[in-house]
Design a protein around this motif. Structure first.
Motif, PDB file in Angstrom:
ATOM      1  N   SER A 249      -5.598 -12.127  -4.121  1.00  0.00           N
ATOM      2  CA  SER A 249      -4.987 -13.284  -4.808  1.00  0.00           C
ATOM      3  C   SER A 249      -4.065 -12.882  -5.946  1.00  0.00           C
ATOM      4  N   GLU A 250      -3.443 -11.712  -5.843  1.00  0.00           N
ATOM      5  CA  GLU A 250      -2.517 -11.307  -6.892  1.00  0.00           C
ATOM      6  C   GLU A 250      -1.432 -10.400  -6.326  1.00  0.00           C
ATOM      7  N   ILE A 251      -0.321 -10.339  -7.063  1.00  0.00           N
ATOM      8  CA  ILE A 251       0.815  -9.493  -6.695  1.00  0.00           C
ATOM      9  C   ILE A 251       0.990  -8.461  -7.796  1.00  0.00           C
ATOM     10  N   LYS A 252       1.057  -7.185  -7.392  1.00  0.00           N
ATOM     11  CA  LYS A 252       1.181  -6.105  -8.370  1.00  0.00           C
ATOM     12  C   LYS A 252       2.323  -5.171  -7.994  1.00  0.00           C
ATOM     13  N   ASP A 253       2.902  -4.533  -9.014  1.00  0.00           N
ATOM     14  CA  ASP A 253       3.879  -3.474  -8.769  1.00  0.00           C
ATOM     15  C   ASP A 253       3.152  -2.249  -8.233  1.00  0.00           C
ATOM     16  N   TYR A 254       3.783  -1.604  -7.235  1.00  0.00           N
ATOM     17  CA  TYR A 254       3.118  -0.447  -6.622  1.00  0.00           C
ATOM     18  C   TYR A 254       4.147   0.442  -5.944  1.00  0.00           C
ATOM     19  N   GLY A 255       4.036   1.727  -6.159  1.00  0.00           N
ATOM     20  CA  GLY A 255       4.766   2.733  -5.400  1.00  0.00           C
ATOM     21  C   GLY A 255       6.267   2.586  -5.403  1.00  0.00           C
ATOM     22  N   LEU A 256       6.868   3.047  -4.293  1.00  0.00           N
ATOM     23  CA  LEU A 256       8.322   3.061  -4.138  1.00  0.00           C
ATOM     24  C   LEU A 256       8.781   1.911  -3.243  1.00  0.00           C
ATOM     25  N   PRO A 257       9.982   1.397  -3.476  1.00  0.00           N
ATOM     26  CA  PRO A 257      10.528   0.432  -2.509  1.00  0.00           C
ATOM     27  C   PRO A 257      10.959   1.166  -1.234  1.00  0.00           C
ATOM     28  N   PHE A 258      10.987   0.465  -0.125  1.00  0.00           N
ATOM     29  CA  PHE A 258      11.512   1.051   1.114  1.00  0.00           C
ATOM     30  C   PHE A 258      12.495   0.080   1.742  1.00  0.00           C
ATOM     31  N   LYS A 259      13.346   0.621   2.635  1.00  0.00           N
ATOM     32  CA  LYS A 259      14.474  -0.169   3.148  1.00  0.00           C
ATOM     33  C   LYS A 259      14.732   0.210   4.596  1.00  0.00           C
ATOM     34  N   LEU A 260      15.924  -0.175   5.086  1.00  0.00           N
ATOM     35  CA  LEU A 260      16.307   0.078   6.464  1.00  0.00           C
ATOM     36  C   LEU A 260      16.203   1.566   6.802  1.00  0.00           C
ATOM     37  N   ASN A 261      15.599   1.843   7.960  1.00  0.00           N
ATOM     38  CA  ASN A 261      15.409   3.197   8.507  1.00  0.00           C
ATOM     39  C   ASN A 261      14.334   4.008   7.785  1.00  0.00           C
ATOM     40  N   ASP A 262      13.709   3.426   6.775  1.00  0.00           N
ATOM     41  CA  ASP A 262      12.581   4.106   6.136  1.00  0.00           C
ATOM     42  C   ASP A 262      11.334   3.947   6.994  1.00  0.00           C
ATOM     43  N   VAL A 263      10.396   4.900   6.813  1.00  0.00           N
ATOM     44  CA  VAL A 263       9.131   4.889   7.557  1.00  0.00           C
ATOM     45  C   VAL A 263       7.988   4.806   6.545  1.00  0.00           C
ATOM     46  N   VAL A 264       7.097   3.837   6.775  1.00  0.00           N
ATOM     47  CA  VAL A 264       5.960   3.621   5.880  1.00  0.00           C
ATOM     48  C   VAL A 264       4.687   4.010   6.621  1.00  0.00           C
TER      49      VAL A 264
END
Length: 781
Positions: A392-407
């Motif tokens: 029930s919450e939103i937190k900042d975490y890690g790195l952003p990712f975008k097109l062609n990135d792999v998570v």
């Protein structure tokens, strides 16, 4: 139809009207052909009647359907009309134009149109102009229309007489007459049903009777029997449709449907029977792949490998999230999978102010949660905006990712640990632990791979790729490499349509339908009910975790809400081809529309749930809903719904009808009271302007109308008075009547107003005359 490069109008005079009428038949044929072709069309007709709009648009199911409403200023309208008549002559009779003004319904964003545009006057100004036109037409008290209609009847007879005279002596060059040939159209009366009775015995429209003997028709004749028949039939259809629009104010919808069904069936081609071919692909049920059954309807999963997908993006689908879980979940062990963002889909129609047009969120969830990853208990996600959603919450975490990135998505549920840890990596770079869950909270629930997307295409590697994009963190195994006995299978789709169920919610706005649907779905998690409704669609359009309503206000939100109806229609079409359980969360008060929707779900168990709370509960719920979320429907629409609300019954459409709040008998009493109050409110809303004018002008109005009548008679020739019924006594002089107190007394009793109006209409009286004059109550017809 040009002749030697010149418009046909230059060659045709009296015959142009007949040709124009025959063109309508041609247009209908072209519409039938056009609906089967993949092209773009502009339908250049008046389209002022709602029923005509819907009928014309029914040819183009699956198209993006847009209405463009042209309402110029009054000055521009007069200039354009004068110019058109001077250049090309008058195409439409005055009485027809007046009927159109009185019945013009501005289309809205609904099941028929996904967009409505006003290139000249905006909606508010256009509505004012149209309302002024209606008032002017109504204040004429329909007298001119009656005289014009009588003239039109006489005109039909004149046309037939002219045709008879011009063809009676003609003989064909094709040889002697055949026994079945016809040389003329007999002279007889032809009735135009301006105000026919609802009695089925009086519904019959006289047809011409062609003799079986006589000279054959000259094939080169300027007109033919078909010409006259087309002209006559067209006038009949127009008259019936015009009257239906007028009677909607005074008649019950059920009676109106019974009355107009015969006309619709006679003048409409039979609708094609649509068979919904099931969309249930076969795949290996032992593989860890994206679950076709355990996914949003607006997510298109690749049927070749079931490890890639993309959401629908047309229209308002571009604002929606779409999610899916994997076929298997995991209770113990160290498991991972990876997701690659392969494409940002084009969504040029989304406004510039829309935050985060392209979103991917990955993670884990238990099988009983919704597809909105991270927005329920036991649902945990990592978004490309470098935020986590869960608990029930939103937190900042890690790195952003975008097109062609792999998570990389990791689950550490080692048996020796007291907690379950969820972590992620971006392009092979590990991030910190995002979630740590006490094992007892999960209580033996398995966590499933879960992907949520908005306008992004993605691909998942559960371990089926020989060469992964990035190697997993040491100690973790790919999900597909976990032995089958250590996996837990998610919910399985029903094996046949007979095992599927659709529940149709029925009730007025704010009655509590959505609350019931969500509660029933939550109480039956194993049945995986998919809720189909505008509220469910809006729930998938959150902005940074907040409801769209909190970021959209006023007209912007209203427009979006209306467009959701078009989106919902597409979802229903998709749903009808899938073997699932559904709850149709709409008002569903119009049985014709509801039955049409249910036909798509043939083979399903179909149940109706009718929500009718007590009057006190209804007022409380309406007030609470409006305070929290605002008003979804205008007061006029709610009034019409109260009038039209009919309960479904156990029949070929529904095998079961349930009343979870008020029982059927009590619910009927409440709805009948609502209907009576709403009808009275509609009559009172329609009456004030007319009454005000009548009371202020008095005899001046009568003298003015007499003057108009004389001038009309002089310009059109002698017009005999319409025959009066015994139930329609001669109108008393204004000086001999006391209008104000008698009208007030009748309006205080809505039943007497409506019953008197209906009796008068059955006798052929003018609708507007019935409103503007006192009505004596009597027994129901």
């Amino acid at each position: 139809m040009t002749v030697n490069g010149l418009p046909r109008r230059n060659y045709y005079t009296r015959r142009l009207e007949i040709l124009h009428k025959r063109c309508l038949t041609c247009v209908n044929s072209l519409l039938t052909i056009a609906g089967k072709r993949q092209r773009n069309y502009i339908l250049d007709l008046t389209n002022v009647y709602t029923s005509t709009q819907q009928r014309n648009m029914s040819y183009f199911s699956g198209f993006i359907r847009k209405a463009v409403v042209i309402v110029p200023t009054e000055e521009d309208a007069k200039v354009r009309e004068d110019e058109k008549i001077q250049e090309e002559g008058q195409e439409v009779a005055d009485y027809t134009v007046m009927l159109m003004k009185a019945n013009f319904k501005i289309p809205s964003v609904d099941d028929t149109f996904s967009e409505v545009e006003f290139p000249e006057l905006a909606l508010e100004e256009a509505t004012k102009v149209i309302e002024k036109y209606k008032t002017e037409a109504f204040n004429d008290e329909y007298g001119q229309l009656e005289r014009q209609c009588q003239t039109q009847r006489n005109g039909h007879e004149n046309d037939l007489n002219d045709w008879h005279s011009s063809h009676s002596g003609r003989v064909s060059n094709r040889g002697p007459p055949s026994p079945t040939s016809h040389s003329y159209l007999p002279r007889q009366e032809h009735h135009i049903p301006i105000s026919p009775s609802l009695n089925s015995e009086e519904k019959v429209i006289e047809e011409e009777i062609l003799p079986d003997s006589g000279d054959p028709i000259d094939p080169l004749a300027e007109e033919s029997i078909e010409d006259i028949r087309a002209l006559k039939d067209c006038h009949q259809v127009e008259a019936v449709e015009d009257e239906i629009e007028f009677l909607e104010v005074f008649m019950d919808t059920e009676e109106l449907e019974e009355r107009s069904e015969e006309e619709r069936q006679r003048n409409r081609s039979p609708e094609p029977v649509i068979e919904n071919e099931e969309d249930e692909p076969e795949y290996d049920k032992t593989l860890v792949v994206l679950d076709w059954y355990n996914s949003d309807l607006n997510l298109i999963i690749n049927k070749t490998d079931f490890v890639s997908g993309a959401p629908l993006t047309e229209a308002v689908f571009a604002y929606m999230y779409a999610g899916a879980r994997a076929t298997y979940g995991f209770e113990n062990g160290k498991v991972c999978y990876e997701v690659k963002v392969t494409e940002n889909l084009a969504v040029c129609h989304v406004e510039e102010s829309e935050p985060n047009r392209h979103i991917v969120r990955v993670g884990w969830s238990v099988d009983s949660t919704t597809y909105q990853l991270g927005e329920d208990q036991f649902s945990y996600g990592y978004e490309c905006t470098a935020k986590t959603y869960g608990k029930s919450e939103i937190k900042d975490y890690g790195l952003p990712f975008k097109l062609n990135d792999v998570v990389g998505v990791y689950l550490d549920a080692s048996e020796e640990k007291q907690s379950v840890e969820i972590s992620f990596s971006v392009n092979g770079v590990p991030q910190d632990v995002a979630f740590s869950l006490p094992r007892e909270e999960l209580n033996g629930r398995a966590l499933f791979p879960h992907i949520l997307t908005k306008n992004c295409r993605f691909e998942v590697n559960f371990g089926q790729k020989e060469d992964p994009w990035f190697p997993p963190t040491e100690g973790y195994e790919w999900a597909s490499e976990i032995p089958l006995e250590k996996r837990l299978r998610g919910a399985i789709a029903p094996s046949t349509r007979a095992k599927c169920q659709i529940i149709a919610m029925c009730g007025l706005p704010y009655a509590g339908k959505t609350t019931y649907a969500n509660k029933f779905s939550a109480e039956n998690p194993n049945r995986k009910f998919n809720v189909l409704g505008t509220n469910a669609i809006l729930g998938k359009m959150k902005v940074n975790g907040l409801p769209r309503r909190k970021t959209y206000t006023g007209k912007k939100y209203s427009d979006l809400f209306n467009k959701c109806i078009h989106c919902l229609n597409n979802l229903i079409k998709i749903a009808a081809r899938r073997r699932r359980n559904y709850i149709l969360d709409l008002t569903n008060i119009y049985l014709v529309a509801l039955n049409k929707k249910m036909k798509s779900f043939s083979g399903f168990k179909r149940k109706a749930v009718v929500i009718v709370p007590t009057e006190e509960d209804a007022k409380y719920r309406e007030k609470k809903k409006i305070q929290e979320e605002g008003k979804d429907e205008s007061d006029s629409i709610v009034l019409q719904m109260k009038i039209d609300f009919k309960f479904p019954t156990v029949d070929k459409t529904f095998s079961e009808v349930e009343f979870p709040e008020l029982e059927k008998e009590e619910a009927l009493k409440v709805i009948k009271k609502y209907s009576t109050e709403a009808k009275a409110a509609q009559v009172i809303l329609l009456t004030p302007k007319i009454e005000e004018d009548n009371l202020e002008n008095g005899q001046n109005n009568n003298r003015h109308r007499e003057s108009d009548s004389n001038s009309a008679s002089n310009s059109m020739g002698h017009t005999p008075q319409l025959p009066r019924s015994d139930t329609d006594p001669p109108r008393p002089e204004s000086s001999q009547r006391s209008t104000e107190p008698r009208v007030a007394a009748n309006l205080c009793n809505p039943e007497s107003v409506l019953l008197g109006a209906r009796r008068g209409l059955l006798a052929g009286a003018s609708p507007m005359k019935l409103i503007s004059e006192p009505i004596t109550p009597g027994p129901p017809s």
